[in-house]
Design an enzyme around this catalytic site. Structure first.
Site, PDB file in Angstrom:
ATOM      1  N   SER A 177      -7.248   4.367  -1.005  1.00  0.00           N
ATOM      2  CA  SER A 177      -7.032   2.917  -0.969  1.00  0.00           C
ATOM      3  C   SER A 177      -8.320   2.134  -1.169  1.00  0.00           C
ATOM      4  CB  SER A 177      -6.379   2.498   0.353  1.00  0.00           C
ATOM      5  OG  SER A 177      -5.048   2.924   0.376  1.00  0.00           O
ATOM      6  N   ASP A 194       2.104   2.394   3.571  1.00  0.00           N
ATOM      7  CA  ASP A 194       1.318   3.613   3.342  1.00  0.00           C
ATOM      8  C   ASP A 194       1.309   4.521   4.568  1.00  0.00           C
ATOM      9  OD1 ASP A 194      -0.827   5.147   1.833  1.00  0.00           O
ATOM     10  OD2 ASP A 194      -1.986   4.528   3.587  1.00  0.00           O
ATOM     11  N   ASP A 214       0.855  -1.195   0.000  1.00  0.00           N
ATOM     12  CA  ASP A 214       0.000   0.000   0.000  1.00  0.00           C
ATOM     13  C   ASP A 214       0.888   1.242   0.000  1.00  0.00           C
ATOM     14  OD1 ASP A 214      -1.901   2.091   0.704  1.00  0.00           O
ATOM     15  OD2 ASP A 214      -3.248   0.455   1.257  1.00  0.00           O
TER      16      ASP A 214
HETATM   17 ZN   LIG Z   1      -3.044   6.028   2.314  1.00  0.00          ZN
END
Ligand SMILES: [Zn+2]
Length: 390
Positions: A95, A278, A47
């Site tokens: 996301s 992320d 991510d």
């Molecule tokens: Zn994010």
């Protein structure tokens, strides 16, 4: 024929044989052994993992630059392509929309999970595999019901509907394995989820019980959440000592999932998310970013080794990609100095959020070659279905 000519002929024949064998090895890595069809599929999603995050990890790990950099394990996969990531209503995706693109093969609006912007449910590739009788798993280093894993096994209007996402996991039971670094939602109680998971036939593994991942039995259903300190993710290596963390690492979760799923005679589909990459990128923390990319790489290597031991590596399509880039990370230096003369590349962040830069996709195994070149994220589902061929 002169002796010299025989010798030259022998050299040419040997060289041709070598080329032929080399080509077979490469084509086996790409197409696998089962007539080009994949028995199993594993989709690894970093991510927020853009190209800069990947090369940062390999440069920091090796301290070398250019062709001398050994690269990460997955960078050696034979197929490389790139994917555009925009959502239906935003050039820069979130996301949820990106996860829906990767999981369901459709564009939707930012914040939406597993359905179109007007509320039509879209089947995920995990649900498709479940429908084929395959075993399936949904694994992440962040919360089990966070956006990316949610897109594979639930359908809601808003990614914030954490308790609805869990309700759907436990009612639909489309995945045999749900493992993650916590549970999201103020109205979600871990005791309640543990009890309901057990009633739904899952072995519950809670915080402090990570060692149970080492004793997983093929065919068993697993539901696990390992957050010991309320931060919602498997702890960064940089903070484990201070937190006195005994949380497992992502590779422990992924290996347990492979163990549980691999015995199914119809094969398995597994999604593994390096979700905390992320989070580190949102916070513009380079050390944690690098550590999380390296942990995802370690996970991929450990899973490939285990599949090789099981004799299942070459029948498995393995895809590594990202849902989007986070942080606008770049490497502006050193300039007029080699990496060998410094200790690390220089890093610069241009955002605290996601960016629209396309992400890379690496693949190996049956059907991998379809992912070469430029595609949109929604194409990954098409490539997986074609590889399964059933
Ligand atoms: Zn994010």
């Amino acid at each position: 024929m002169t002796r010299a000519k025989i010798f030259i002929g022998w050299i040419i024949a040997t060289a041709l044989l070598g080329l032929l064998l080399g080509a077979c090895v490469v084509s086996d890595m790409v197409s696998g052994s089962d007539g080009g069809r994949a028995r199993n599929v594993i989709l690894f999603i970093g991510d927020g993992m853009g190209q800069a995050q990947v090369v940062a990890a390999s440069y920091v790990q090796s301290g070398q630059q250019g062709a001398d950099t050994p690269g990460l394990f997955f960078e050696a996969f034979p197929v490389l392509g790139y994917l555009t990531t925009h959502s239906e209503d935003s050039f820069v995706t979130d996301s949820a929309a990106a996860g829906t693109a990767l999981a369901c093969g459709i564009k939707t609006t930012n914040g939406t999970i597993g359905q179109t912007s007007d509320g039509v449910r879209a089947q995920s590739i995990l649900e498709y595999a479940h429908g084929l009788g395959m075993a399936t798993g949904d694994v992440t280093s962040v919360q089990v019901n966070h956006a990316t894993p949610a897109c594979f096994a639930s359908h809601v209007e808003s990614r914030q509907q954490y308790s609805d996402i869990l309700d759907q996991y436990l009612a639909d039971r489309t995945a045999e394995v749900f493992l993650g670094g916590g549970l999201a939602g103020d109205d979600v109680s871990i005791d309640d989820v543990a009890q309901r998971a057990q009633s739904a036939g899952y072995r519950w593994i809670g915080p402090g019980e990570g060692e149970q991942l080492l004793t997983v039995i093929p065919g068993e259903r697993l539901f696990g959440s390992f957050d010991e300190n309320g931060d919602g993710h498997l702890d960064y290596p940089s903070e484990r000592r201070e937190l006195q963390s005994t949380e497992p690492h992502l590779h422990h979760l992924a290996l347990a999932a492979v163990e549980a799923l691999s015995a199914d005679p119809d094969g398995f589909f597994l999604m593994v998310e390096g979700g905390a990459i992320d989070w580190a990128c949102h916070a513009n923390q380079i050390q944690n970013t690098v550590d999380e990319v390296l942990e995802l790489d370690r996970t991929i290597e450990a899973v490939c080794e285990r599949l090789e031991e099981m004799g299942r590596l070459d029948e498995t399509l393995i895809i590594v990609t990202a849902d989007h880039e986070t942080g606008g990370l770049t490497l502006p230096g050193p300039y007029r100095q080699t990496l060998a003369e410094t200790t690390s590349p220089e890093f610069a962040w241009s955002s605290g959020n996601h960016t629209a830069i396309p992400v890379l996709v690496w693949a190996r195994g049956p059907g991998a070659e379809a992912l070469s070149g430029r595609h949109d994220e929604t194409f990954v589902v098409d490539a997986i279905k074609a590889a399964l061929g059933r």
